[in-house]
Design an enzyme around this catalytic site. Structure first.
Site, mmCIF file in Angstrom:
data_model
loop_
_atom_site.group_PDB
_atom_site.id
_atom_site.type_symbol
_atom_site.label_atom_id
_atom_site.label_comp_id
_atom_site.label_asym_id
_atom_site.label_seq_id
_atom_site.Cartn_x
_atom_site.Cartn_y
_atom_site.Cartn_z
ATOM 1 N N TYR A 143 41.728 56.005 45.673
ATOM 2 C CA TYR A 143 40.335 56.414 45.436
ATOM 3 C C TYR A 143 40.255 57.483 44.348
ATOM 4 O O TYR A 143 39.310 57.511 43.547
ATOM 5 C CB TYR A 143 39.654 56.853 46.735
ATOM 6 N N GLN B 106 25.456 48.471 46.903
ATOM 7 C CA GLN B 106 26.754 48.457 47.583
ATOM 8 C C GLN B 106 27.764 49.269 46.783
ATOM 9 O O GLN B 106 28.898 49.453 47.213
ATOM 10 C CB GLN B 106 27.269 47.018 47.684
ATOM 11 N N HIS C 189 27.511 51.746 50.867
ATOM 12 C CA HIS C 189 28.960 51.867 51.061
ATOM 13 C C HIS C 189 29.487 53.244 50.680
ATOM 14 O O HIS C 189 30.694 53.422 50.538
ATOM 15 C CB HIS C 189 29.697 50.767 50.271
ATOM 16 N N ARG D 130 40.368 55.610 41.185
ATOM 17 C CA ARG D 130 39.087 54.967 40.882
ATOM 18 C C ARG D 130 38.071 56.004 40.394
ATOM 19 O O ARG D 130 37.286 55.748 39.484
ATOM 20 C CB ARG D 130 38.536 54.257 42.118
HETATM 21 P P1 OAD Z 1 31.976 41.204 43.714
HETATM 22 O O1 OAD Z 1 33.120 41.507 42.812
HETATM 23 O O2 OAD Z 1 32.256 40.442 44.952
HETATM 24 O O3 OAD Z 1 30.854 40.407 42.911
HETATM 25 C C1 OAD Z 1 30.432 40.811 41.630
HETATM 26 C C2 OAD Z 1 29.327 39.862 41.181
HETATM 27 O O4 OAD Z 1 28.805 40.326 39.953
HETATM 28 C C3 OAD Z 1 29.788 38.411 40.959
HETATM 29 O O5 OAD Z 1 28.858 37.537 41.587
HETATM 30 C C4 OAD Z 1 29.736 38.263 39.421
HETATM 31 O O6 OAD Z 1 29.412 36.942 39.034
HETATM 32 C C5 OAD Z 1 28.640 39.240 39.057
HETATM 33 N N1 OAD Z 1 28.707 39.825 37.692
HETATM 34 C C6 OAD Z 1 29.811 40.201 36.996
HETATM 35 N N2 OAD Z 1 29.468 40.773 35.841
HETATM 36 C C7 OAD Z 1 28.100 40.766 35.780
HETATM 37 C C8 OAD Z 1 27.121 41.243 34.840
HETATM 38 N N3 OAD Z 1 27.471 41.852 33.698
HETATM 39 N N4 OAD Z 1 25.805 41.064 35.134
HETATM 40 C C9 OAD Z 1 25.432 40.437 36.288
HETATM 41 N N5 OAD Z 1 26.305 39.980 37.208
HETATM 42 C C10 OAD Z 1 27.611 40.150 36.978
HETATM 43 O O7 OAD Z 1 31.266 42.611 44.024
HETATM 44 P P2 OAD Z 1 30.207 42.964 45.201
HETATM 45 O O8 OAD Z 1 29.336 41.815 45.486
HETATM 46 O O9 OAD Z 1 29.570 44.245 44.803
HETATM 47 O O10 OAD Z 1 32.835 46.817 49.513
HETATM 48 O O11 OAD Z 1 31.188 43.231 46.412
HETATM 49 C C11 OAD Z 1 30.627 43.654 47.627
HETATM 50 C C12 OAD Z 1 31.544 44.631 48.327
HETATM 51 O O12 OAD Z 1 32.864 44.081 48.423
HETATM 52 C C13 OAD Z 1 31.760 45.942 47.585
HETATM 53 O O13 OAD Z 1 30.745 46.890 47.823
HETATM 54 C C14 OAD Z 1 33.067 46.416 48.147
HETATM 55 C C15 OAD Z 1 33.809 45.116 48.034
HETATM 56 O O14 OAD Z 1 34.944 45.001 48.789
HETATM 57 C C16 OAD Z 1 33.648 47.722 50.107
HETATM 58 O O15 OAD Z 1 34.570 48.264 49.513
HETATM 59 C C17 OAD Z 1 33.308 47.993 51.533
#
Ligand code: OAD
Length: 250
Positions: A68, A102, A130, A71
């Site tokens: 962390y 998130q 989160h 990050r």
């Molecule tokens: P993900 O990495 O699962 O998804 C990222 C999304 O952003 C994907 O659907 C991509 O297609 C999209 N994407 C990428 N670049 C983009 C851009 N420039 N504009 C628009 N869309 C774009 O990330 P999260 O959905 O945030 O939780 O993941 C959810 C949770 O899983 C996080 O909060 C974290 C992770 O594990 C914890 O750590 C508890």
């Protein structure tokens, strides 16, 4: 086809009385923050069960705290992008809270500060479901502090001696029930849920757009790819959040 989606999305934004936005890692991608599940995402190189679970923290706290801290230091050079800014301006204009994220990168908060001045109205500040890597909390009591660099020994709470750890939600931990309740109420009241840059696979956050839908509202999705939500979205805008959001919201 694409034009039809844009027309529909613009109309829904214009006519909505209450809007909630749910963002994920994709909105910060253009700021240089890695996502989790895309090619090059954090969960392609790191194993969440070794770094982001309460078991990992109990077994090997230093490794988790160092990850962390890494990050956090990577975020030092990242700035909010036009997507964060467009959302901040949108909710400032509406004067109504509705931004749920998130993300733990703090970039929505920084965008709100930059768009509104030092003391942004509540409306533009996100509910950080989160948590935030910029904060620490005590593993045992409720104490919270701004995060500090990691030293030689494990950091301890000055009040109770508990482990001082990042104020983020690890896999398997409960979300702050008050925060989640507020987010659910926003989602249920909204007639439009704008879902930006999330794969929408991590619950309970992923249930928020569905709560809007179940209460009779609609979903507009902004993402570079299709997701599980695309099927149920009233409009899906394909593109990067930093380009699409200013065009949609300003
Ligand atoms: P993900 O990495 O699962 O998804 C990222 C999304 O952003 C994907 O659907 C991509 O297609 C999209 N994407 C990428 N670049 C983009 C851009 N420039 N504009 C628009 N869309 C774009 O990330 P999260 O959905 O945030 O939780 O993941 C959810 C949770 O899983 C996080 O909060 C974290 C992770 O594990 C914890 O750590 C508890």
């Amino acid at each position: 086809m694409e034009q039809g989606q844009w027309r529909q999305a613009r109309r829904l934004v214009r006519e909505a009385r209450h809007v909630v936005a749910l963002t994920g890692a994709g909105i910060s991608a253009e700021s240089g923050v890695p996502t989790f599940r895309d090619a090059g995402g954090l969960w392609k190189s790191y194993r969440p069960e070794e770094l982001a679970t309460p078991e990992a923290l109990a077994r090997d706290p230093r490794t988790v705290l160092e990850w962390y801290a890494w990050r956090r230091s990577a975020l030092a050079d990242c700035r909010p992008n036009e997507g964060h800014r467009a959302l901040a301006r949108f909710f400032l204009r509406r004067g109504e809270a509705g931004l749920v994220t998130q993300n733990v990168d703090g970039l929505h908060t920084r965008a709100a500060l930059e768009e509104a001045g030092e003391d942004p109205a509540e409306a533009a500040l996100p509910l950080e479901l989160h948590g935030a890597v910029g904060r620490d909390r005590c593993e045992s009591c409720a104490a919270r502090w701004p995060a500090e660099p990691l030293g030689e020994t494990l950091p301890r709470c000055s009040a109770c001696g508990g482990l001082r750890r990042p104020d983020v939600v690890l896999f398997g931990e409960m979300l702050d029930p008050d925060l989640l309740d507020r987010a659910r109420r926003l989602a249920e009241r909204a007639d439009l849920c704008l879902v930006v840059g999330t794969s929408a696979v991590v619950y309970p956050a992923a249930a928020l757009p569905l709560a809007t839908r179940e209460a009779g509202g609609l979903i507009v999705e902004v993402n570079v790819r299709r997701t599980a939500l695309t099927e149920v979205a009233a409009a899906a805008l394909r593109g990067e959040a930093g380009t699409v959001l200013p065009a949609l919201l300003d």
